[in-house]
Design an enzyme around this catalytic site. Structure first.
Site, mmCIF file in Angstrom:
data_model
loop_
_atom_site.group_PDB
_atom_site.id
_atom_site.type_symbol
_atom_site.label_atom_id
_atom_site.label_comp_id
_atom_site.label_asym_id
_atom_site.label_seq_id
_atom_site.Cartn_x
_atom_site.Cartn_y
_atom_site.Cartn_z
ATOM 1 C CB SER A 99 -82.524 9.561 14.884
ATOM 2 O OG SER A 99 -81.848 10.379 13.950
ATOM 3 C CD GLU B 266 -79.530 0.351 7.222
ATOM 4 O OE1 GLU B 266 -79.950 1.409 7.731
ATOM 5 O OE2 GLU B 266 -80.071 -0.196 6.247
ATOM 6 C CG HIS C 225 -74.825 4.639 7.363
ATOM 7 N ND1 HIS C 225 -75.606 3.727 8.042
ATOM 8 C CD2 HIS C 225 -75.338 5.857 7.648
ATOM 9 C CE1 HIS C 225 -76.560 4.363 8.690
ATOM 10 N NE2 HIS C 225 -76.419 5.661 8.473
ATOM 11 C CG HIS D 146 -76.556 8.528 13.442
ATOM 12 N ND1 HIS D 146 -76.465 8.016 12.167
ATOM 13 C CD2 HIS D 146 -75.539 7.964 14.136
ATOM 14 C CE1 HIS D 146 -75.442 7.177 12.097
ATOM 15 N NE2 HIS D 146 -74.877 7.124 13.281
ATOM 16 C CG ASN E 31 -83.499 9.671 8.824
ATOM 17 O OD1 ASN E 31 -84.353 10.509 9.045
ATOM 18 N ND2 ASN E 31 -82.753 9.149 9.798
#
Length: 310
Positions: free
Chosen positions: A266, A126, A124, A41, A224
């Site tokens: 990221s 994940e 999301h 991302h 994150n």
């Protein structure tokens, strides 16, 4: 103005591996190489890979049969893997090894006959990938209230896994709610949860004690990165998430003597350097590095790329 850089910050080993896989596929097969979902991302990372010939898609139906295809670091469901086989795609799986470890934990718990609970954010990538790799029902919870609302007997053998970008610290209250609600609950060891997420969050907690403002470099859709901004705000420090220097509002920083600067897992370091350069627009800048964990983790690339580089 003083700028204190968090340590560690920015790229984690899983992100580095994912980008290396796309670059390796481009080198091996030439453009285009198809990538299911944003590889990580971050807009700049995606734009640079697009410029080199990567084509980002949300569905494998958009990929020509047999074309080289990379699965993103977030992981994919078994259904996506089956679709790739039906289309005879040449697949390179860039799933972060720590996400893959969560998948393994989930499968093992289900094999043990436990009811699986996934702590994560609905929608999301994940989370979608993890949900799609478990044979059997999975209960997704995002809060303590979700735990209370679970329609399960208190003696149900349950197990939990978490989205890696939340970390144990983020999920502590939810895990405690599970342990109060159920008499037989197990979960992974703390050391198995994403080390990079926890290291970056610990660094922001330390940083927040020293600065007037916290800046987090990261994309708006980066889980994150959002957590890092929240940690700064929870410490009582004005905290802002900015994608790059062009998004930085210098007016928000006027009067601040010390700026804390970090980056999501990221976000490349060049974006941090751009923010520092933009801060120089307010006057002289003294840059210092916060003592912290120095990460040395490296994840192996797929065999195909190791062989070609030998």
């Amino acid at each position: 103005m003083k700028v204190i850089l968090a340590q560690p910050r920015g790229f984690c080993a899983g992100v580095v591996r994912a980008i290396d896989i796309v670059e390796g596929a481009l080198e091996k097969y030439g453009a285009p190489v198809y990538v299911r979902h944003e590889i990580v991302h971050n807009g700049q990372v995606v734009a640079e890979l697009k410029a080199r010939g990567a084509r980002f898609v949300e569905s494998l139906a958009e990929v020509p049969r047999g074309a080289p295809t990379v699965f993103s670091a977030h992981g994919v469901s078994h259904a996506v893997e089956r679709q790739a086989r039906r289309r005879n795609l040449t697949v390179f799986d860039a799933t972060c090894p720590l996400v893959a470890k969560v998948h393994a934990h989930a499968a093992r718990y289900v094999e043990q006959g436990r009811t699986l609970i996934l702590i994560g954010h609905a929608g999301h990538p994940e989370v979608e990938g993890t949900l799609g790799r478990v044979e059997g029902p999975v209960h997704l919870v995002q809060s303590e209230a979700d735990v209370a609302a679970l329609v399960l007997a208190e003696d149900t053998p349950v197990a939990y896994v978490t989205q890696t970008t939340l970390s144990v610290d983020d999920t502590k209250a939810i895990i405690e709610a599970l342990e109060k609600r159920f008499s037989n609950v197990v979960g992974p060891e703390t050391k198995d949860i994403c080390y990079a997420t926890q290291n970056r969050q610990a660094a922001v907690r330390a940083l927040s004690r020293l600065v007037d403002v916290v800046l987090v470099v990261g994309a708006k859709n980066s889980s994150n990165s959002n957590r890092l901004r929240e940690i700064g705000a929870q410490a009582g420090v004005p905290s802002y998430l900015v994608a790059d220097k062009d998004e930085l509002d210098l007016d928000l920083l006027r009067g601040a003597n010390t700026i804390g600067l970090t980056a999501g897992a990221s976000a490349p370091e060049v974006l941090v350097e751009g923010i520092i350069e933009a801060l120089r627009g307010l006057g002289p800048v003294d840059v210092a590095l916060l003592p912290g964990v120095q990460e040395s983790v490296e994840f192996r690339l797929p065999f195909e790329f190791l062989a070609s580089s030998a």
